[in-house]
Design an enzyme around this catalytic site. Structure first.
Site, mmCIF file in Angstrom:
data_model
loop_
_atom_site.group_PDB
_atom_site.id
_atom_site.type_symbol
_atom_site.label_atom_id
_atom_site.label_comp_id
_atom_site.label_asym_id
_atom_site.label_seq_id
_atom_site.Cartn_x
_atom_site.Cartn_y
_atom_site.Cartn_z
ATOM 1 N N GLU A 33 55.502 39.992 26.091
ATOM 2 C CA GLU A 33 55.994 40.174 27.464
ATOM 3 C C GLU A 33 55.099 39.425 28.433
ATOM 4 O OE1 GLU A 33 56.114 44.376 28.281
ATOM 5 O OE2 GLU A 33 57.030 44.785 26.343
ATOM 6 N N LYS B 1 52.750 39.209 31.557
ATOM 7 C CA LYS B 1 51.861 40.197 32.195
ATOM 8 C C LYS B 1 51.979 39.987 33.701
ATOM 9 C CE LYS B 1 47.239 42.150 31.856
ATOM 10 N NZ LYS B 1 47.004 42.369 33.263
ATOM 11 N N ASP C 269 51.623 40.302 37.629
ATOM 12 C CA ASP C 269 50.432 40.517 38.435
ATOM 13 C C ASP C 269 50.798 41.336 39.671
ATOM 14 O OD1 ASP C 269 47.835 40.391 39.094
ATOM 15 O OD2 ASP C 269 47.861 38.319 39.789
ATOM 16 N N TYR D 62 58.344 48.267 31.809
ATOM 17 C CA TYR D 62 57.899 47.801 30.496
ATOM 18 C C TYR D 62 57.453 48.876 29.514
ATOM 19 C CZ TYR D 62 53.518 47.748 33.222
ATOM 20 O OH TYR D 62 52.478 48.056 34.036
ATOM 21 N N LYS E 172 44.932 36.527 28.713
ATOM 22 C CA LYS E 172 44.928 36.131 30.123
ATOM 23 C C LYS E 172 44.764 34.624 30.233
ATOM 24 C CE LYS E 172 42.879 39.411 32.779
ATOM 25 N NZ LYS E 172 43.066 39.935 34.103
ATOM 26 N N CYS F 106 25.456 33.211 66.227
ATOM 27 C CA CYS F 106 26.725 33.823 65.825
ATOM 28 C C CYS F 106 27.899 33.042 66.411
ATOM 29 C CB CYS F 106 26.764 35.271 66.304
ATOM 30 S SG CYS F 106 28.363 36.050 66.016
ATOM 31 N N CYS G 2 29.717 35.367 69.146
ATOM 32 C CA CYS G 2 29.126 35.861 70.396
ATOM 33 C C CYS G 2 27.873 35.103 70.810
ATOM 34 C CB CYS G 2 28.830 37.352 70.292
ATOM 35 S SG CYS G 2 27.420 37.715 69.244
ATOM 36 N N CYS H 158 24.512 38.974 62.412
ATOM 37 C CA CYS H 158 24.493 38.893 63.866
ATOM 38 C C CYS H 158 24.028 40.267 64.346
ATOM 39 C CB CYS H 158 25.891 38.597 64.400
ATOM 40 S SG CYS H 158 26.009 38.928 66.169
ATOM 41 N N CYS I 40 29.613 42.038 69.917
ATOM 42 C CA CYS I 40 30.254 40.982 69.132
ATOM 43 C C CYS I 40 31.639 41.498 68.681
ATOM 44 C CB CYS I 40 29.341 40.681 67.946
ATOM 45 S SG CYS I 40 29.902 39.357 66.917
HETATM 46 S S1 IVH Z 1 51.790 47.683 29.036
HETATM 47 C C1 IVH Z 1 49.662 51.166 27.198
HETATM 48 N N1 IVH Z 1 53.110 45.534 29.807
HETATM 49 O O1 IVH Z 1 48.505 45.237 32.927
HETATM 50 C C2 IVH Z 1 50.474 50.099 27.822
HETATM 51 N N2 IVH Z 1 51.242 46.248 31.121
HETATM 52 O O2 IVH Z 1 45.771 45.763 31.638
HETATM 53 C C3 IVH Z 1 49.905 49.608 29.088
HETATM 54 N N3 IVH Z 1 50.831 44.872 33.085
HETATM 55 O O3 IVH Z 1 47.903 48.558 33.855
HETATM 56 C C4 IVH Z 1 50.648 48.687 29.872
HETATM 57 N N4 IVH Z 1 52.483 43.469 32.787
HETATM 58 O O4 IVH Z 1 49.515 47.200 35.276
HETATM 59 C C5 IVH Z 1 52.078 46.369 30.059
HETATM 60 N N5 IVH Z 1 54.366 43.669 30.389
HETATM 61 C C6 IVH Z 1 53.361 44.506 30.635
HETATM 62 C C7 IVH Z 1 52.511 44.346 31.764
HETATM 63 C C8 IVH Z 1 51.457 45.241 31.958
HETATM 64 C C9 IVH Z 1 51.470 43.803 33.564
HETATM 65 C C10 IVH Z 1 49.633 45.472 33.717
HETATM 66 C C11 IVH Z 1 49.703 46.961 33.901
HETATM 67 C C12 IVH Z 1 48.555 47.532 33.158
HETATM 68 C C13 IVH Z 1 47.662 46.357 32.978
HETATM 69 C C14 IVH Z 1 46.916 46.516 31.678
#
Ligand code: IVH
Length: 670
Positions: free
Chosen positions: A113, A115, A117, A225, A312, A406, A409, A424, A430
């Protein structure tokens, strides 16, 4: 018109208006004028008033919030919200795969999946209705943000299909699309408001707003998810994702079932290249073992599941030109240099500014105006200048010289020995310091004043209505001036004044923290309040007396002495005291604080029924104990809750460390 014609018209309006909302908020491409939109919305609202039974729960009239949430309630998570182990290396992924093979054999699949943000959210549905939305918080307890989450179009308030259980929890990520972020952030900049650094911060800031009406104006989205049910409904994660999509949840269409780690790595490579074509930010890829029985077999460590990992993406780096350096002044007077860059696309966003931290960093980089610099942006961090391409420096380039006065000011800047940051000293004259101090005073961790936000403080300052913290407590005398302020209705004014009035009951330790004395954070404020019991003893305390207090070293003692030596500060305190603020510690604060745990060390692990880990840590610390992060021979007690990691338990047992419950801990203090 027959009833069925009316229903048809209402359905068509709901559908059309929701599409316009999506075009406007998500795609940032309005497809209809505001006027036309409002007319259609009004037509729908009128029909709904006449025929309330025909109202659709998905109607856009239901999504514009308006409730003011005073304070979010803390809710305990039924299943703790864990994080994921993460890595930047493919080798680590192969090692992870190997560990899984050893534990469960070769017959398994991964769901890969994106991840996302954003910020994680737990949604509870009861009988098909969204009952509760809770933030991650500390993983054990989070904030109940239901009224805000209800304004998100893509989160169903009522499920339409069938097949879902009576009660279930579903987790996902709330986020903001980049186009919406850019548009709204530009609006903020135009209005002179502080822009958000990235869509994630904007989404997180929005979910925590007190006014769900304002939340409704900021478009958020949510990918789901993970499903939690009491009784197992599905055999695999993949099946559950398909099902929840059928129930009406937004599930990412890019999820992929992969038969091997090689397939998963190919997926990672693909999105490494293509992620900037998405309309939202991702910072990696999550791999989850598909089969629930296998997940169960693999289990959890104290912090994260053993059946999942996140990969990551590394921070991206680009080269651009340093146009000049500007200097920002914070509430304590700390001056932070900021690099203004030739706008450049980095990790999908246009970067114009980067942090330079302090004068030493400028020196280290040997910066010259017009330099070609390398800029990096990690998922979390504000862009940063990492190095200079000196080969491209022009002969007459001017060296960047840190200012001596500064920029706001004109006061001479100071730098204390051994410190990197310049200050400052003009804290009373300020502008950014004045505003910043009042913003700190009203903030959640300090006086937590409802009905007042950072933007209001700025506006009040610009109008000359507040210059000192104590001015907040005479605002009620300035009704005429308040009434003349733009975008500040009668209701907001009375909310604000009520909030200010209520803040007079905040305990001494909060007032002390709110004063914003340098180095006096929450913990120090609590210790100092408990030890000196009232402001007069604190004002009169000598250096030796101050450093005799646990956790107060020379630097804090000096800062406190400097602060109370200043007549203007004493004058402020007097005004606040006259206004009725608390400058004497309450019985409760005194009782809570003792030396009963002095010299003892604690590790807190697992989930507790009545108290969060933070609350337990507070109790331990305010009674003289210390919190350690890991178990070693030095540890005195392990405070153990439910679901604690087996390795911690094993280690503590091996080292003969007493394992106690939260109740035992409280008994030690009784
Ligand atoms: S699964 C036990 N799936 O990443 C399962 N997390 O470092 C936990 N996140 O706190 C989460 N995309 O906020 C999962 N496809 C995804 C995700 C995801 C983003 C975030 C989530 C979690 C953090 C984990």
């Amino acid at each position: 018109m027959s009833l069925s014609d009316i229903k048809q018209r209402m359905d068509a309006l709901v559908k059309e208006l929701n599409q316009h909302n999506y075009n406007y908020y998500v795609l940032a491409q309005p497809s209809i004028s505001d006027f036309e939109f409002d007319q259609k919305l009004k037509e729908l609202a009128d029909l709904e008033t006449q025929y309330p039974d025909l109202q659709d729960s998905d109607s856009p009239t239901q999504k514009v919030g308006g409730d003011i949430t005073k304070e979010f309630q803390t809710v305990k998570h039924r299943w703790p919200m864990l994080s994921l182990g993460n890595t930047y290396s493919e080798q680590d992924l192969r090692d992870f795969d190997e560990r899984i093979r050893k534990a469960i054999g070769n017959d398994f699949q991964y769901v890969c999946e994106l991840k996302f943000d954003g910020l994680s959210m737990s949604l509870t549905y009861e009988n098909g209705k969204l009952a509760r939305a809770v933030t991650r918080g500390d993983g054990t307890r989070g904030d109940d943000v239901t009224s805000n989450i209800k304004t998100i179009n893509r989160i169903p308030k009522n499920l339409r299909s069938t097949g879902f259980p009576e009660s279930f929890e579903i987790r996902g990520e709330v986020f903001m699309h980049r186009a919406a972020f850019d548009r709204l952030n530009n609006d903020r900049i135009e209005k002179g408001e502080v822009p958000y650094a990235n869509p994630r911060n904007f989404a997180a800031g929005t979910v925590k707003l007190q006014d769900s009406g304002e939340v409704a104006k900021r478009p958020l989205d949510c990918f789901l998810y993970f499903l939690y049910t009491d009784k197992p409904l599905f055999k695999t994660h993949w099946e559950s994702l398909q099902a929840v999509a059928d129930w009406g949840f937004h599930v990412c269409e890019h999820n992929k079932l992969c038969a091997s780690i090689d397939d998963a790595i190919a997926f990672i490579h693909y999105w490494g290249e293509n992620r900037f074509n998405l309309s939202y930010d991702i910072d990696g890829i999550v791999l989850k073992v598909n089969n629930y029985a296998q997940q169960h077999e693999l289990g959890f460590t104290a912090k994260s599941p053993r059946w999942a990992i996140s990969y990551k993406y590394k921070a991206e780096e680009v080269e651009t030109v340093l146009q000049n350096v500007s200097y920002q002044v914070g509430r304590t007077g700390a001056v932070t240099p900021v690099a203004n860059l030739k706008p450049v696309l980095l990790a999908g966003t246009t970067v114009k500014r980067a942090t330079l931290h302090n004068a030493n960093e400028i020196e280290r980089l040997g910066l010259h105006v017009g330099d070609s610099v390398f800029v990096e942006k990690g998922g979390e961090i504000i862009p940063k200048v990492i190095s200079v391409n000196t080969l491209k420096r022009t002969p007459n380039a001017e060296k960047v010289i840190y200012p001596t006065v500064c920029p706001e000011c004109g006061s001479n800047l100071l730098r204390k020995e051994g410190e990197a940051v310049h200050y400052c000293p003009n804290d009373e004259g300020c502008p950014p310091q004045i505003v910043g101090k009042i913003q700190h005073f009203i903030s959640r961790k300090a006086m937590n004043i409802d009905g007042l936000g950072d933007e209001t403080i700025e506006a009040l300052y610009r109008k000359g209505l507040v210059e000192h913290i104590s001015d907040l407590y005479t605002l009620y005398e300035k009704a005429d001036e308040l009434n003349q302020m733009e975008r500040f209705g009668q209701k907001s004014i009375s909310n604000m004044l009520d909030g200010i009035e209520r803040s007079k009951q905040m305990p001494f330790e909060k007032v002390l923290f709110g004063l914003g004395i340098r180095y006096v954070g929450e913990t120090v404020a609590r210790k100092v309040a408990a030890y000196f019991k009232n402001i007069d003893s604190l004002i009169n305390a000598s250096y030796d007396e101050l450093i005799s207090v646990d956790e107060i070293g020379g630097r804090i003692a000096e800062s406190l002495i400097d602060y109370f030596e200043e007549p203007r500060h004493l004058e402020q305190i007097e005004k606040l005291r006259l206004a009725g603020l608390q400058f004497v510690a309450e019985e409760r604060e005194l009782a809570l604080a003792s030396d009963k745990l002095s010299g003892k060390t604690f590790v807190i692990s697992g989930v507790f029924e009545d108290l969060s880990r933070d609350e337990l840590a507070n109790i331990i610390e305010s009674n003289g104990g210390k919190i350690l992060s890991s178990i070693s021979g030095k540890l005195n007690y392990l405070v153990a809750g439910d679901n604690m990691g087996p390795s911690k338990l094993e280690k503590a047992t091996k080292l003969n460390i007493p394992i106690i419950s939260d109740k035992d801990l409280l008994n030690m203090l009784a």
